[in-house]
Design a protein around this motif. Sequence first.
Motif, PDB file in Angstrom:
ATOM      1  N   SER A   1      -4.616   3.542  -7.346  1.00 46.32           N
ATOM      2  CA  SER A   1      -4.993   4.923  -7.638  1.00 46.32           C
ATOM      3  C   SER A   1      -4.248   5.285  -8.921  1.00 46.32           C
ATOM      4  CB  SER A   1      -4.558   5.796  -6.454  1.00 46.32           C
ATOM      5  OG  SER A   1      -4.688   7.142  -6.792  1.00 46.32           O
TER       6      SER A   1
ATOM      7  N   ARG B   1      -0.522   4.679  -7.818  1.00 47.00           N
ATOM      8  CA  ARG B   1      -0.063   4.272  -6.510  1.00 47.00           C
ATOM      9  C   ARG B   1      -0.923   3.104  -6.031  1.00 47.00           C
ATOM     10  NH1 ARG B   1       3.376   6.773  -3.260  1.00 47.00           N
ATOM     11  NH2 ARG B   1       3.557   8.630  -4.536  1.00 47.00           N
TER      12      ARG B   1
ATOM     13  N   GLU C   1      -9.557   5.156 -10.314  1.00 45.93           N
ATOM     14  CA  GLU C   1      -9.146   3.957  -9.597  1.00 45.93           C
ATOM     15  C   GLU C   1      -9.249   2.726 -10.486  1.00 45.93           C
ATOM     16  OE1 GLU C   1      -9.720   3.526  -5.156  1.00 45.93           O
ATOM     17  OE2 GLU C   1     -11.315   2.229  -5.902  1.00 45.93           O
TER      18      GLU C   1
ATOM     19  N   GLU D   1      -1.687  13.532  -8.851  1.00 42.21           N
ATOM     20  CA  GLU D   1      -2.310  12.469  -8.064  1.00 42.21           C
ATOM     21  C   GLU D   1      -3.704  12.869  -7.562  1.00 42.21           C
ATOM     22  OE1 GLU D   1       0.278  10.902  -5.092  1.00 42.21           O
ATOM     23  OE2 GLU D   1      -1.139   9.341  -4.497  1.00 42.21           O
TER      24      GLU D   1
ATOM     25  N   VAL E   1      -3.165   1.150  -3.673  1.00 34.62           N
ATOM     26  CA  VAL E   1      -4.048   1.499  -2.552  1.00 34.62           C
ATOM     27  C   VAL E   1      -4.237   0.281  -1.658  1.00 34.62           C
ATOM     28  CG1 VAL E   1      -6.352   2.307  -1.896  1.00 34.62           C
ATOM     29  CG2 VAL E   1      -5.257   3.206  -3.962  1.00 34.62           C
ATOM     30  N   GLU E   2      -4.585  -0.841  -2.282  1.00 36.32           N
ATOM     31  CA  GLU E   2      -4.734  -2.080  -1.527  1.00 36.32           C
ATOM     32  C   GLU E   2      -4.017  -3.164  -2.295  1.00 36.32           C
ATOM     33  OE1 GLU E   2      -8.807  -3.167  -0.298  1.00 36.32           O
ATOM     34  OE2 GLU E   2      -9.304  -1.107  -0.876  1.00 36.32           O
TER      35      GLU E   2
ATOM     36  N   PRO F   1       0.837  -1.197   0.000  1.00 38.14           N
ATOM     37  CA  PRO F   1       0.000   0.000   0.000  1.00 38.14           C
ATOM     38  C   PRO F   1       0.875   1.252   0.000  1.00 38.14           C
ATOM     39  CG  PRO F   1      -0.860  -1.601   1.555  1.00 38.14           C
ATOM     40  CD  PRO F   1       0.479  -2.127   1.088  1.00 38.14           C
TER      41      PRO F   1
END
Lengths: 150, 103
Positions: free
Chosen positions: A86, A73, A98, A93, A75-76, A55
């Motif tokens: 993301s 990036r 998503e 950003e 996220v999960e 994450p």
Amino acid sequence: MNATVYEPVRQSVEVPVGQVEAFDVFTQETGSWWPLRSHSIAGERAVDVFFELHPGGRIYEVDSEGSQHDWGRVVECDPPKRIVISWYPGHPESEATEVEVVFQDVGDGTKVELEHRNWERLGEKADMYRGSYDQGWVGVLSLFAEKARR
Amino acid sequence: MAYSDAIEALADPTRRRVFEKLRKGPSSVAALASGLPVSRPAVSQHLRVLRDAGLVSDQAEGTRRIYQVEPEGLLGLREYLDSFWRGALDDYASHVRKKGKGG
């Protein structure tokens, strides 16, 4: 603006390997299959893609001069089942959409389901975007079209 | 509008530059041409193609025509995200299958 514009983009594909391999190829060997020439920021100069699998980890491409270009990036991250990203290639950003990729065991293989969503985030900024929400894609897609026409 | 028109229109690198300049804000032909290595008539021609593809619109302002990006035209690009991911997943699957055969 009509609502259907903001429906998630959904695509899936089945591959004849187990979840672990499917996940690894997707996230750790991305540069070996991702259509970098058409689907990247640096285009012809893009050479590889990296996922930092935790994450907050970055997803970025590297070009032939060694410069890095952020795509998003993590996220999960729940290997080998699921990753949520993301996604903001070519955007700041703060303007991320998503992307979720789910790897589902289907017995003799793995079904990879991809959902690209949260377009309404861009819609909220419609005035600012005035059509530039696809920034970063227009060039990519145009290159794609050029290639497709040859 | 046929979405392929938009992609076709943007497939030309110079036209893409005209379009990208317009995304920064409405502009006249003269202003667009001043920052590009092409003549005003050429810029006008590119603008016509972009307009026919639904990507830009124009309106008279005094004696000039002011061009601006047409957001609706761009919404169609979303459809292309479908083919974007389709293409990426297809490449992924064929890579996995090829690997499987090799190993």
